[in-house]
Design an enzyme around this catalytic site. Sequence first.
Site, PDB file in Angstrom:
ATOM      1  CB  CYS A 116      -2.460  -0.354  18.469  1.00  0.00           C
ATOM      2  SG  CYS A 116      -1.033   0.442  17.736  1.00  0.00           S
ATOM      3  CG  HIS A 256      -5.736   1.672  16.985  1.00  0.00           C
ATOM      4  ND1 HIS A 256      -5.111   2.614  17.766  1.00  0.00           N
ATOM      5  CD2 HIS A 256      -4.793   1.187  16.141  1.00  0.00           C
ATOM      6  CE1 HIS A 256      -3.839   2.691  17.401  1.00  0.00           C
ATOM      7  NE2 HIS A 256      -3.620   1.834  16.425  1.00  0.00           N
ATOM      8  CG  ASN A 286      -1.154   4.542  15.606  1.00  0.00           C
ATOM      9  OD1 ASN A 286      -1.451   4.453  16.795  1.00  0.00           O
ATOM     10  ND2 ASN A 286      -0.938   3.483  14.833  1.00  0.00           N
TER      11      ASN A 286
HETATM   12  O1  UT7 Z   1      -1.428   0.826  14.837  1.00  0.00           O
HETATM   13  C1  UT7 Z   1      -0.806  -0.408  14.768  1.00  0.00           C
HETATM   14  C2  UT7 Z   1      -1.140  -1.145  13.564  1.00  0.00           C
HETATM   15  N1  UT7 Z   1      -0.667  -0.456  12.393  1.00  0.00           N
HETATM   16  C3  UT7 Z   1      -1.465  -0.252  11.362  1.00  0.00           C
HETATM   17  O2  UT7 Z   1      -2.621  -0.567  11.430  1.00  0.00           O
HETATM   18  C4  UT7 Z   1      -0.852   0.345  10.113  1.00  0.00           C
HETATM   19  C5  UT7 Z   1      -1.272  -0.433   8.901  1.00  0.00           C
HETATM   20  N2  UT7 Z   1      -0.636   0.012   7.663  1.00  0.00           N
HETATM   21  C6  UT7 Z   1      -0.862   1.232   7.120  1.00  0.00           C
HETATM   22  O3  UT7 Z   1      -1.565   2.067   7.665  1.00  0.00           O
HETATM   23  C7  UT7 Z   1      -0.284   1.500   5.747  1.00  0.00           C
HETATM   24  O4  UT7 Z   1       0.241   0.300   5.224  1.00  0.00           O
HETATM   25  C8  UT7 Z   1       0.827   2.586   5.749  1.00  0.00           C
HETATM   26  C9  UT7 Z   1       0.218   3.964   6.028  1.00  0.00           C
HETATM   27  C10 UT7 Z   1       1.884   2.260   6.763  1.00  0.00           C
HETATM   28  C11 UT7 Z   1       1.461   2.642   4.349  1.00  0.00           C
HETATM   29  O5  UT7 Z   1       0.474   2.888   3.371  1.00  0.00           O
HETATM   30  P1  UT7 Z   1       0.374   1.937   2.098  1.00  0.00           P
HETATM   31  O6  UT7 Z   1      -0.690   2.474   1.269  1.00  0.00           O
HETATM   32  O7  UT7 Z   1       0.236   0.511   2.573  1.00  0.00           O
HETATM   33  O8  UT7 Z   1       1.756   2.190   1.405  1.00  0.00           O
HETATM   34  P2  UT7 Z   1       2.872   1.122   0.985  1.00  0.00           P
HETATM   35  O9  UT7 Z   1       3.679   0.742   2.168  1.00  0.00           O
HETATM   36  O10 UT7 Z   1       2.253   0.055   0.161  1.00  0.00           O
HETATM   37  O11 UT7 Z   1       3.756   2.030   0.031  1.00  0.00           O
HETATM   38  C12 UT7 Z   1       3.246   2.548  -1.214  1.00  0.00           C
HETATM   39  C13 UT7 Z   1       4.272   3.502  -1.785  1.00  0.00           C
HETATM   40  C14 UT7 Z   1       5.691   2.920  -1.787  1.00  0.00           C
HETATM   41  O12 UT7 Z   1       6.351   3.398  -2.933  1.00  0.00           O
HETATM   42  P3  UT7 Z   1       6.524   2.448  -4.216  1.00  0.00           P
HETATM   43  O13 UT7 Z   1       7.288   1.244  -3.744  1.00  0.00           O
HETATM   44  O14 UT7 Z   1       5.119   2.104  -4.643  1.00  0.00           O
HETATM   45  O15 UT7 Z   1       7.248   3.309  -5.165  1.00  0.00           O
HETATM   46  C15 UT7 Z   1       6.316   3.573  -0.575  1.00  0.00           C
HETATM   47  O16 UT7 Z   1       7.725   3.682  -0.681  1.00  0.00           O
HETATM   48  O17 UT7 Z   1       4.314   4.683  -0.999  1.00  0.00           O
HETATM   49  C16 UT7 Z   1       5.672   4.935  -0.611  1.00  0.00           C
HETATM   50  N3  UT7 Z   1       5.659   5.598   0.681  1.00  0.00           N
HETATM   51  C17 UT7 Z   1       5.584   6.930   0.804  1.00  0.00           C
HETATM   52  N4  UT7 Z   1       5.523   7.915  -0.087  1.00  0.00           N
HETATM   53  C18 UT7 Z   1       5.462   9.187   0.362  1.00  0.00           C
HETATM   54  C19 UT7 Z   1       5.667   5.041   1.917  1.00  0.00           C
HETATM   55  N5  UT7 Z   1       5.625   6.002   2.850  1.00  0.00           N
HETATM   56  C20 UT7 Z   1       5.572   7.175   2.184  1.00  0.00           C
HETATM   57  C21 UT7 Z   1       5.509   8.519   2.606  1.00  0.00           C
HETATM   58  N6  UT7 Z   1       5.458   9.479   1.664  1.00  0.00           N
HETATM   59  N7  UT7 Z   1       5.479   8.861   3.907  1.00  0.00           N
END
Ligand code: UT7
Length: 329
Positions: A116, A256, A286
């Site tokens: 990225c 980004h 992204n």
């Molecule tokens: O570009 C390169 C660098 N990358 C980045 O900068 C990305 C950085 N990370 C992020 O943007 C975020 O961490 C994500 C968008 C990838 C994820 O968001 P988050 O708020 O960190 O979610 P999480 O991984 O902590 O998951 C929270 C909950 C989980 O459920 P439980 O365990 O709390 O029941 C996930 O299973 O959200 C769930 N979840 C979803 N739910 C509905 C994860 N993906 C989804 C989804 N739809 N698509």
Amino acid sequence: MATTRAAITGIFAYVPEYRLTNKELETMVDTNDEWIRSRTGIEERRILKGVGKGASEMGAKIVQGLLEKTNTKAEEIDLVICATVTGDMVFPDTANIIRDKVGIKSGFGYDINAACSGFLYAYSTGAQFIASGMCKKVIVIGLDKMSSIIDYEDRATCVIFGDGGGAVLLEPTEEENGFRDAVLRSDGMGRHYLHMKAGGSAYPASAETVANKEHYVYQEGRTVFKHAVRGMNTSIREVMQRNNLSANNVAWVVPHQANMRIITAVANAADFPMEKVMVNIHKYGNTTAGTIPLCLWEWEDRLKKGDNIILTAFGGGFTWGAVYLKWAY
Ligand code: UT7
């Protein structure tokens, strides 16, 4: 003697036609529009469809468009640098496939793999070839076909990424405008949290790597999120401090586009009002190396000669950084 700098003298970008909406994703994985919008800010992303169509399919359109827009002949180009992690093949590099498709026979080309942060690395590298006098016209491309390495059964990653990219033309200027400074950083420990495991020399493609889904993006989102905010914040602060910049005299910040919450956190930490922050994540998601040129392209009409602009990114590697430039037209 006057200092020679690399001025951006033109920009062009491209996104494929197909729009993968949050609604359609709801039919593919256990997700919903509300979660995607509130957790990422994304509403839709573009997908390049068609067998045999790799990143160069978009790259050739971008470079052709850039040459036409800037009235530049193919034979005038000294160097093409393509930042991508989704090149058409492991080798040769996609910069040279694009050069061939567009008919650029002069000079040379190569790819940069900084995920990225790819556009920051490639732009900074291209600018050095201009500043040294070695090249007069350099094309820097940031481009990814992320749909080629995404598991559309993994809701944690498939809602985030999209396809697209853009390119800039760099030419020498003796004015104050152009590329001014860059803080570029990397740390290989980040590979544990964001990578595509197989298909390289450590784990070549096999029936097993395919069955284990190791040809797809693996991301530990929360860990990457924290590093992204910290990395972008510290590099913005450093580049601004050493160039005597403040939130008042910076016209635009181009972050980004990985997650709207990251963008907001970074803008707040540096005291930038959101009106100065380019955001189009809702439309394209992204696109990895593509996000920054896609923003500049969309904002081109609003940019003024002499505007102070900060680009910032964080991505796989880990790689991150911030670039300071003055818009040149
Ligand atoms: O570009 C390169 C660098 N990358 C980045 O900068 C990305 C950085 N990370 C992020 O943007 C975020 O961490 C994500 C968008 C990838 C994820 O968001 P988050 O708020 O960190 O979610 P999480 O991984 O902590 O998951 C929270 C909950 C989980 O459920 P439980 O365990 O709390 O029941 C996930 O299973 O959200 C769930 N979840 C979803 N739910 C509905 C994860 N993906 C989804 C989804 N739809 N698509």
